[in-house]
Design an enzyme around this catalytic site. Structure first.
Site, PDB file in Angstrom:
ATOM      1  N   ASP A 139     -10.973   3.081   5.144  1.00  0.00           N
ATOM      2  CA  ASP A 139     -11.256   1.573   5.219  1.00  0.00           C
ATOM      3  C   ASP A 139     -12.785   1.229   5.260  1.00  0.00           C
ATOM      4  O   ASP A 139     -12.894  -0.020   4.914  1.00  0.00           O
ATOM      5  CB  ASP A 139     -10.583   0.844   6.396  1.00  0.00           C
ATOM      6  CG  ASP A 139      -9.387   0.230   6.231  1.00  0.00           C
ATOM      7  OD1 ASP A 139      -9.074  -0.458   5.395  1.00  0.00           O
ATOM      8  OD2 ASP A 139      -8.689  -0.005   7.333  1.00  0.00           O
ATOM      9  N   GLN A 197      -3.998  -1.214  10.228  1.00  0.00           N
ATOM     10  CA  GLN A 197      -4.125  -2.688   9.600  1.00  0.00           C
ATOM     11  C   GLN A 197      -4.558  -3.706  10.616  1.00  0.00           C
ATOM     12  O   GLN A 197      -4.021  -3.873  11.819  1.00  0.00           O
ATOM     13  CB  GLN A 197      -2.757  -3.185   9.044  1.00  0.00           C
ATOM     14  CG  GLN A 197      -2.246  -4.390   8.523  1.00  0.00           C
ATOM     15  CD  GLN A 197      -3.146  -4.120   7.025  1.00  0.00           C
ATOM     16  OE1 GLN A 197      -3.344  -3.281   6.357  1.00  0.00           O
ATOM     17  NE2 GLN A 197      -3.641  -5.351   6.630  1.00  0.00           N
ATOM     18  N   LYS A 253       0.886  -1.141   0.041  1.00  0.00           N
ATOM     19  CA  LYS A 253       0.008   0.262  -0.161  1.00  0.00           C
ATOM     20  C   LYS A 253       0.860   1.278  -0.028  1.00  0.00           C
ATOM     21  O   LYS A 253       0.387   2.206  -0.708  1.00  0.00           O
ATOM     22  CB  LYS A 253      -0.866   0.081   1.213  1.00  0.00           C
ATOM     23  CG  LYS A 253      -1.980  -1.135   1.092  1.00  0.00           C
ATOM     24  CD  LYS A 253      -2.776  -1.271   2.691  1.00  0.00           C
ATOM     25  CE  LYS A 253      -3.496  -2.366   2.502  1.00  0.00           C
ATOM     26  NZ  LYS A 253      -4.202  -3.027   3.766  1.00  0.00           N
TER      27      LYS A 253
HETATM   28  N1  GUN Z   1      -6.527  -6.798   6.969  1.00  0.00           N
HETATM   29  C1  GUN Z   1      -6.903  -7.511   6.150  1.00  0.00           C
HETATM   30  N2  GUN Z   1      -7.803  -6.608   5.222  1.00  0.00           N
HETATM   31  C2  GUN Z   1      -7.749  -5.333   5.672  1.00  0.00           C
HETATM   32  C3  GUN Z   1      -8.203  -4.245   5.359  1.00  0.00           C
HETATM   33  O1  GUN Z   1      -8.976  -4.328   4.160  1.00  0.00           O
HETATM   34  N3  GUN Z   1      -7.953  -3.197   5.965  1.00  0.00           N
HETATM   35  C4  GUN Z   1      -7.209  -3.006   7.153  1.00  0.00           C
HETATM   36  N4  GUN Z   1      -7.001  -2.110   7.745  1.00  0.00           N
HETATM   37  N5  GUN Z   1      -6.986  -4.274   7.500  1.00  0.00           N
HETATM   38  C5  GUN Z   1      -6.832  -5.530   6.719  1.00  0.00           C
END
Ligand code: GUN
Length: 295
Positions: free
Chosen positions: A121, A98, A54
């Protein structure tokens, strides 16, 4: 026989990145750089990889990003204090904490503290509620929004389609169902959500025009569960033992790809299907957050 039924998530994600980069340029012309802050707690190897990808994509698109890495022993209050600080910073347009978080930290509490307008998110209860209500002013969770966008850009007919979603998690299954049942031209699906307590999962799947597999079980969807011509979207990321691989293991999806591809109408490869779309939608959400904060 070479089959031409792959949904190329990398190519479609690149299309979206192109659109996002133009929006970043328009913001830059006004002296604004979108800012996205990542927070990672502990050393979960998968989380490290995801946040790294990311960060790289942010840099490529001209989005400023920074990652705060906190130790596994961080208290909930310490993490909440960091989020409050990011909430108050006008240069921060998006905040991504995350998952998974250590067990002593409540994810619900953390995601409820991120300001809804910075919640790229789409996990804040306000954004979850807006999705349920069909109010498009909120942020959608990136993975189900990415699956939806893949269906649309692959010209899959969704209206009236029988969709079976495998998995009812808050990150994919539940919001995926909410997106596809909306009274909207690219939705209007008849959605069945199967989960660990569901009976007759194979029968449900065999009726489906579209299957979204997001249950986290390696190669769960077998060829005899798929109607010929059905569209199969594979969200799963599972590490399985493979003595022939250098690392002793490899990643597979929730779909038995080799056997399902020959009968599917369209199918996402894995990797290279849904994964790149999650990042593309995150970048899109971030630019939108910056646009809305500065209009
Ligand atoms: N862990 C797995 N998928 C995601 C996501 O889409 N966002 C976040 N913040 N953590 C994750």
């Amino acid at each position: 026989m070479a089959l031409d039924n792959l949904i190329d998530g990398r190519a479609i994600a690149e299309q979206i990145h192109g659109e996002t980069a133009q929006r970043v340029a328009a913001l830059k012309a006004r002296g604004i750089q979108p800012g996205l802050m990542f927070v990672r707690v502990g050393e979960d190897p998968a989380s490290k990889v995801y946040v790294g990808m990311k960060e790289k994509t942010s840099a490529r698109l001209g989005i400023h990003s920074q990652t705060t890495v906190l130790p596994e022993t961080t208290t909930e209050n310490e993490l909440l204090a960091l989020i409050e600080q990011l909430n108050a910073d006008n240069n921060v347009h998006g905040i991504l904490v995350q998952a998974p978080l250590p067990k002593h930290i409540s994810e619900t509490k953390i995601y409820s503290t991120v300001l809804p307008q910075k919640d790229v998110d789409g996990f804040h209860p306000v954004n979850v509620g807006k999705l349920m209500l069909g109010d498009t002013s909120g942020f959608l969770p990136c993975t189900p929004a990415g699956v939806h966008e893949l269906l649309i850009r692959s010209n899959v007919s969704i209206s009236g389609a029988e969709v079976v979603i495998l998995g009812r998690g808050n990150i994919v299954g539940k919001p995926m169902a909410a997106i596809l049942i909306q009274k909207h031209k690219n939705a209007n699906a008849t959605v069945t959500v199967c989960h660990s307590q569901s009976r007759h999962i194979a029968e449900h799947c065999r009726r489906a025009d579209i299957i979204v597999a997001a249950l986290g079980s390696a190669e769960f969807v077998k060829a005899d569960m798929v109607k010929p011509g059905a569209v199969v979207m594979d969200v799963g990321v599972n590490r399985i033992a493979d003595p022939t691989a250098k690392s002793g293991s490899r990643l597979v999806g929730d779909v038995d790809f080799a056997n399902v591809q020959p009968i599917a109408g369209k199918i996402t490869p894995n990797p290279g299907g849904v994964g790149p779309m999650t990042i593309a939608l995150l970048m899109q959400n971030t630019v939108r957050a910056a646009e809305l904060a500065t209009k």
